[in-house]
Motif scaffolding. Structure first.
Motif, PDB file in Angstrom:
ATOM      1  N   ASP A  57      77.341  37.784  38.429  1.00 25.33           N
ATOM      2  CA  ASP A  57      78.236  36.499  38.719  1.00 25.33           C
ATOM      3  C   ASP A  57      79.469  36.887  39.396  1.00 25.33           C
ATOM      4  O   ASP A  57      79.765  36.367  40.269  1.00 25.33           O
ATOM      5  N   ALA A  58      80.271  37.723  38.653  1.00 30.09           N
ATOM      6  CA  ALA A  58      81.540  38.385  38.747  1.00 30.09           C
ATOM      7  C   ALA A  58      81.417  38.750  40.093  1.00 30.09           C
ATOM      8  O   ALA A  58      82.395  38.476  41.307  1.00 30.09           O
ATOM      9  N   GLN A  59      80.640  39.848  40.408  1.00 26.86           N
ATOM     10  CA  GLN A  59      80.559  40.438  41.681  1.00 26.86           C
ATOM     11  C   GLN A  59      80.467  39.311  42.804  1.00 26.86           C
ATOM     12  O   GLN A  59      80.733  39.529  43.983  1.00 26.86           O
ATOM     13  N   ALA A  60      79.380  38.311  42.772  1.00 27.21           N
ATOM     14  CA  ALA A  60      78.997  37.481  43.754  1.00 27.21           C
ATOM     15  C   ALA A  60      80.233  36.577  44.068  1.00 27.21           C
ATOM     16  O   ALA A  60      80.338  36.403  45.155  1.00 27.21           O
ATOM     17  N   ALA A  61      81.018  36.106  42.920  1.00 25.09           N
ATOM     18  CA  ALA A  61      82.063  35.478  43.190  1.00 25.09           C
ATOM     19  C   ALA A  61      83.057  36.214  44.028  1.00 25.09           C
ATOM     20  O   ALA A  61      83.809  35.742  45.093  1.00 25.09           O
ATOM     21  N   PHE A  62      83.293  37.383  43.669  1.00 25.23           N
ATOM     22  CA  PHE A  62      84.205  38.538  44.292  1.00 25.23           C
ATOM     23  C   PHE A  62      84.102  38.407  45.709  1.00 25.23           C
ATOM     24  O   PHE A  62      84.794  38.387  46.842  1.00 25.23           O
ATOM     25  N   GLU A  63      82.649  38.791  46.114  1.00 23.31           N
ATOM     26  CA  GLU A  63      82.207  38.761  47.512  1.00 23.31           C
ATOM     27  C   GLU A  63      82.215  37.642  48.348  1.00 23.31           C
ATOM     28  O   GLU A  63      82.961  37.639  49.493  1.00 23.31           O
TER      29      GLU A  63
END
Length: 429
Positions: free
Chosen positions: A273-279
């Protein structure tokens, strides 16, 4: 060994106290404070089967010393990979502790003679390593009676406290004198141990056992290629970012890039979830991203490199980036361990929420090896300051010195425990 009067009185009471312990634990169980399993284990009943082979028993008296004790166990397993550990702690293991191989986690048995004897008869440990204080008079007496070698190992913020049902005159000195070997934190503590009856030759002053003492080994695979691709570009690493930190890191990166146009950010994430938000957020700012898993070269056009979430390459990133922001610390996530970053030579930046590794960060902060930030503005200022090679090198060297001092304690303690295990193995045939 003759029992001093204070210990005789204490053991006499402990011999009659199992029924009282049962009643007390059953009340806790009925109120929902204690599970049936934990109640039984504290009474040394319905214990899991004992595995074959030698067992080292490590008791960690206070939760803040747990990580250091687990690192000591890893050091021991470098020479004894199949070593089983009986780990006793006052509380359940914290949620951030990863599953442990060949580790049996138990509460200490109740301070009752019959319970302690059941516990020892079942587990038959080869050696007892007692990390910290909260010493138990009855338990330690029965350990000595069972001819189990004992080592007291100093831990930060621990003294000479007893965990006893009641205190009698001279009970502390009688209890402390049960240890065969002592690793003392300093000369003052060593003098106290000797005054309490510890053998003069058995007390060593090498410092407290602290986390971050593991030796760091870097695999060169992939590093040369990455170094060539990055070249002389300024680089920083944001590790284990939580979703709530994404905006701050991206703002800080954009701010620093206004002066350092070639700046490269490498990022890993706490979860998908954190990676998706970052991207998503990076795309809205126009930053040019590359994915490590695509094996695309890190060209000058790439401004952010997202690490492969399926491969642990943190050692590579700590080596490639002179400065690292250690995530899960601007949000209430407890922080991540700073030990690898320090051991691999990266200057450390972190947020204020460090409950999982507070001691390790405090040691680094004390020597100027870690910088605290609370916002994207703080973060950008810290990153910009550490882009200066001298500043990053000074902080990284201070961190390395802290790691090295801890490694000396861990290595010497592990050597002593290996010697005791070897002796016990020879005796047992």
């Amino acid at each position: 060994m003759a029992k001093p009067a204070s210990l005789r009185a204490y053991l006499a009471a402990a011999a009659r106290s199992e029924s009282q312990a049962v009643k007390r634990l059953r009340r806790l169980q009925a109120s929902g404070v204690l599970s049936q399993e934990r109640c039984d284990h504290r009474l040394a009943r319905t214990l899991p089967p004992r595995p074959s082979g030698e067992i080292i028993w490590i008791n960690v008296a206070r939760t803040h010393a747990l990580q250091a004790a687990l690192e000591l166990l890893e050091t021991l397993r470098e020479n004894r990979p199949d070593l089983t550990c009986l780990l006793t702690t006052p509380d359940a293991l914290p949620s951030h502790i990863a599953p442990l191989d060949n580790v049996i986690h138990m509460p200490l048995p109740e301070e009752c003679s019959t319970v302690v004897r059941r516990f020892l008869d079942h587990w038959k440990p080869s050696v007892l390593a007692w990390v910290g204080d909260r010493f138990r008079p009855s338990l330690l007496w029965h350990v000595q009676e069972a001819h189990i070698p004992t080592v007291a190992i100093a831990a930060p913020d621990c003294g000479f406290e007893l965990d006893a049902r009641f205190i009698l005159p001279a009970l502390r000195s009688v209890t402390l004198s049960q240890f065969d070997h002592v690793i003392a934190a300093n000369q003052s503590d060593a003098a106290t141990w000797r005054r309490m009856g510890a053998n003069q030759q058995s007390v060593e002053v090498i410092g407290p056992l602290e986390e971050g003492a593991l030796s760091h080994r870097f695999e060169e695979h992939g590093f040369s290629d990455l170094s060539r691709e990055i070249g002389t570009r300024p680089t920083w690493f944001a590790a284990q970012l939580a979703a709530g930190e994404v905006a701050d890191v991206l703002k800080a990166h954009a701010t620093v890039m206004r002066r350092a146009h070639r700046l490269l950010l490498i990022a890993t994430f706490k979860d998908a979830d954190a990676q998706a938000a970052f991207e998503r957020q990076a795309a809205t700012t126009g930053l040019r991203l590359a994915q490590r898993c695509d094996l695309a070269p890190v060209t000058e056009e790439v401004q952010v490199l997202i690490a492969d979430p399926d491969i642990d390459e943190n050692a590579l990133w700590y080596r490639a980036a002179p400065t690292s922001f250690l995530g899960s610390s601007l949000t209430q996530s407890g922080g991540m361990s700073p030990n690898d970053a320090a051991g691999y030579g990266s200057a450390i930046i972190h947020g204020p929420h460090l409950s999982h590794h507070a001691g390790a960060y405090a040691r680094l902060a004390a020597v100027g090896a870690a910088r605290l930030v609370r916002s994207d503005t703080d973060l950008s200022e810290a990153v910009r300051a550490l882009l200066a090679p001298d500043a990053a090198a000074i902080a990284a060297n201070a961190a390395w010195i802290v790691m090295s001092s801890g490694a000396e304690v861990s290595t010497r303690t592990a050597d002593l425990l290996h010697d005791l295990l070897d002796i016990r193995e020879a005796i047992d045939g």
